[in-house]
Design a protein around this motif. Sequence first.
Motif, PDB file in Angstrom:
ATOM      1  N   ILE A   1     -29.340 -33.637 -31.164  1.00  0.00           N
ATOM      2  CA  ILE A   1     -28.128 -33.917 -31.946  1.00  0.00           C
ATOM      3  C   ILE A   1     -28.451 -34.941 -33.033  1.00  0.00           C
ATOM      4  CG2 ILE A   1     -25.850 -35.037 -31.843  1.00  0.00           C
ATOM      5  CD1 ILE A   1     -25.528 -33.701 -29.034  1.00  0.00           C
ATOM      6  N   GLN A   2     -29.151 -36.014 -32.641  1.00  0.00           N
ATOM      7  CA  GLN A   2     -29.539 -37.064 -33.586  1.00  0.00           C
ATOM      8  C   GLN A   2     -30.378 -36.473 -34.727  1.00  0.00           C
ATOM      9  OE1 GLN A   2     -28.811 -40.397 -33.125  1.00  0.00           O
ATOM     10  NE2 GLN A   2     -29.917 -41.145 -34.874  1.00  0.00           N
ATOM     11  N   GLU A   3     -31.359 -35.650 -34.332  1.00  0.00           N
ATOM     12  CA  GLU A   3     -32.248 -35.019 -35.321  1.00  0.00           C
ATOM     13  C   GLU A   3     -31.439 -34.153 -36.295  1.00  0.00           C
ATOM     14  OE1 GLU A   3     -35.682 -31.665 -35.002  1.00  0.00           O
ATOM     15  OE2 GLU A   3     -35.735 -33.207 -33.454  1.00  0.00           O
ATOM     16  N   ASN A   4     -30.515 -33.364 -35.739  1.00  0.00           N
ATOM     17  CA  ASN A   4     -29.672 -32.500 -36.588  1.00  0.00           C
ATOM     18  C   ASN A   4     -28.810 -33.321 -37.529  1.00  0.00           C
ATOM     19  OD1 ASN A   4     -30.691 -30.142 -35.528  1.00  0.00           O
ATOM     20  ND2 ASN A   4     -29.040 -29.854 -34.074  1.00  0.00           N
ATOM     21  N   MET A   5     -28.237 -34.415 -37.014  1.00  0.00           N
ATOM     22  CA  MET A   5     -27.400 -35.279 -37.850  1.00  0.00           C
ATOM     23  C   MET A   5     -28.225 -35.871 -38.989  1.00  0.00           C
ATOM     24  SD  MET A   5     -24.256 -35.261 -37.155  1.00  0.00           S
ATOM     25  CE  MET A   5     -23.663 -36.705 -38.029  1.00  0.00           C
ATOM     26  N   GLU A   6     -29.434 -36.362 -38.647  1.00  0.00           N
ATOM     27  CA  GLU A   6     -30.292 -36.952 -39.673  1.00  0.00           C
ATOM     28  C   GLU A   6     -30.657 -35.914 -40.727  1.00  0.00           C
ATOM     29  OE1 GLU A   6     -33.529 -38.677 -37.485  1.00  0.00           O
ATOM     30  OE2 GLU A   6     -32.279 -40.316 -36.724  1.00  0.00           O
ATOM     31  N   LYS A   7     -30.915 -34.672 -40.279  1.00  0.00           N
ATOM     32  CA  LYS A   7     -31.257 -33.594 -41.208  1.00  0.00           C
ATOM     33  C   LYS A   7     -30.064 -33.296 -42.122  1.00  0.00           C
ATOM     34  CE  LYS A   7     -33.174 -28.934 -41.431  1.00  0.00           C
ATOM     35  NZ  LYS A   7     -32.466 -28.708 -42.663  1.00  0.00           N
ATOM     36  N   LYS A   8     -28.861 -33.222 -41.530  1.00  0.00           N
ATOM     37  CA  LYS A   8     -27.667 -32.943 -42.333  1.00  0.00           C
ATOM     38  C   LYS A   8     -27.440 -34.047 -43.362  1.00  0.00           C
ATOM     39  CE  LYS A   8     -25.156 -30.063 -39.059  1.00  0.00           C
ATOM     40  NZ  LYS A   8     -24.104 -29.995 -38.070  1.00  0.00           N
ATOM     41  N   ILE A   9     -27.615 -35.297 -42.928  1.00  0.00           N
ATOM     42  CA  ILE A   9     -27.437 -36.433 -43.849  1.00  0.00           C
ATOM     43  C   ILE A   9     -28.461 -36.350 -44.972  1.00  0.00           C
ATOM     44  CG2 ILE A   9     -27.696 -38.940 -44.043  1.00  0.00           C
ATOM     45  CD1 ILE A   9     -26.413 -39.104 -41.198  1.00  0.00           C
TER      46      ILE A   9
ATOM     47  N   MET B   1     -27.529 -33.673 -47.351  1.00  0.00           N
ATOM     48  CA  MET B   1     -26.417 -34.130 -48.191  1.00  0.00           C
ATOM     49  C   MET B   1     -26.927 -35.042 -49.300  1.00  0.00           C
ATOM     50  SD  MET B   1     -22.958 -35.073 -46.106  1.00  0.00           S
ATOM     51  CE  MET B   1     -22.764 -36.660 -46.853  1.00  0.00           C
ATOM     52  N   ILE B   2     -27.796 -35.974 -48.948  1.00  0.00           N
ATOM     53  CA  ILE B   2     -28.368 -36.899 -49.931  1.00  0.00           C
ATOM     54  C   ILE B   2     -29.116 -36.108 -51.003  1.00  0.00           C
ATOM     55  CG2 ILE B   2     -30.162 -38.661 -50.253  1.00  0.00           C
ATOM     56  CD1 ILE B   2     -29.278 -39.787 -47.472  1.00  0.00           C
TER      57      ILE B   2
ATOM     58  N   ARG C   1     -28.673 -32.961 -51.877  1.00  0.00           N
ATOM     59  CA  ARG C   1     -27.722 -32.212 -52.730  1.00  0.00           C
ATOM     60  C   ARG C   1     -27.048 -33.150 -53.728  1.00  0.00           C
ATOM     61  NH1 ARG C   1     -26.597 -29.324 -48.069  1.00  0.00           N
ATOM     62  NH2 ARG C   1     -24.716 -30.500 -47.634  1.00  0.00           N
ATOM     63  N   CYS C   2     -26.661 -34.334 -53.256  1.00  0.00           N
ATOM     64  CA  CYS C   2     -26.039 -35.310 -54.161  1.00  0.00           C
ATOM     65  C   CYS C   2     -27.004 -35.679 -55.284  1.00  0.00           C
ATOM     66  CB  CYS C   2     -25.640 -36.573 -53.395  1.00  0.00           C
ATOM     67  SG  CYS C   2     -24.166 -36.357 -52.394  1.00  0.00           S
ATOM     68  N   ALA C   3     -28.270 -35.893 -54.927  1.00  0.00           N
ATOM     69  CA  ALA C   3     -29.269 -36.257 -55.929  1.00  0.00           C
ATOM     70  C   ALA C   3     -29.421 -35.127 -56.947  1.00  0.00           C
ATOM     71  CB  ALA C   3     -30.608 -36.555 -55.258  1.00  0.00           C
ATOM     72  N   GLU C   4     -29.444 -33.873 -56.451  1.00  0.00           N
ATOM     73  CA  GLU C   4     -29.551 -32.723 -57.357  1.00  0.00           C
ATOM     74  C   GLU C   4     -28.372 -32.681 -58.324  1.00  0.00           C
ATOM     75  OE1 GLU C   4     -30.075 -28.875 -55.466  1.00  0.00           O
ATOM     76  OE2 GLU C   4     -31.634 -29.710 -54.177  1.00  0.00           O
ATOM     77  N   VAL C   5     -27.168 -32.824 -57.768  1.00  0.00           N
ATOM     78  CA  VAL C   5     -25.960 -32.789 -58.593  1.00  0.00           C
ATOM     79  C   VAL C   5     -25.999 -33.920 -59.621  1.00  0.00           C
ATOM     80  CG1 VAL C   5     -23.455 -33.150 -58.552  1.00  0.00           C
ATOM     81  CG2 VAL C   5     -24.508 -31.596 -56.914  1.00  0.00           C
ATOM     82  N   CYS C   6     -26.402 -35.102 -59.152  1.00  0.00           N
ATOM     83  CA  CYS C   6     -26.472 -36.266 -60.027  1.00  0.00           C
ATOM     84  C   CYS C   6     -27.466 -36.015 -61.164  1.00  0.00           C
ATOM     85  CB  CYS C   6     -26.884 -37.487 -59.214  1.00  0.00           C
ATOM     86  SG  CYS C   6     -26.795 -39.018 -60.143  1.00  0.00           S
ATOM     87  N   GLU C   7     -28.651 -35.499 -60.825  1.00  0.00           N
ATOM     88  CA  GLU C   7     -29.658 -35.217 -61.849  1.00  0.00           C
ATOM     89  C   GLU C   7     -29.143 -34.190 -62.848  1.00  0.00           C
ATOM     90  OE1 GLU C   7     -33.381 -34.095 -60.005  1.00  0.00           O
ATOM     91  OE2 GLU C   7     -33.425 -35.949 -58.834  1.00  0.00           O
TER      92      GLU C   7
END
Length: 111
Positions: free
Chosen positions: A52-60, A63-64, A66-72
């Motif tokens: 669960i922890q691993e999956n959460m870290e992967k999702k986070i 997300m980071i 994707r945000c960086a891509e959108v920002c760029e």
Amino acid sequence: QENMEKKIQDMINRCAEVCEKRQAEFQENMEKQMQDMINGCAEDSEKRQAKIQENMEKKIQDMINRCAEVCEKRQAEFQENMEKQMQDMINGCAEDSEKRQAKIQENMEKK
């Protein structure tokens, strides 16, 4: 008679000893099995928690990213728009300058 009673008593005692020994072994095995089950459950739980922890870290992280891509992308669009606006401004100034120059030329020729 007495001999028979002694033999019977000895047999009873031996049976009781064997029975107690078997019962103790059974009890010990049951406790061991229970402990193994508890340990297995704890291990499974830890593994599930780690997953669960691993999956959460992967999702986070996703997300980071994707945000960086959108920002760029937005930054590139902004940069492009700014460059276009600057070019339009330069072109506008050049046009105005040419018009002014033409007007000056025209006035000079009249004089």
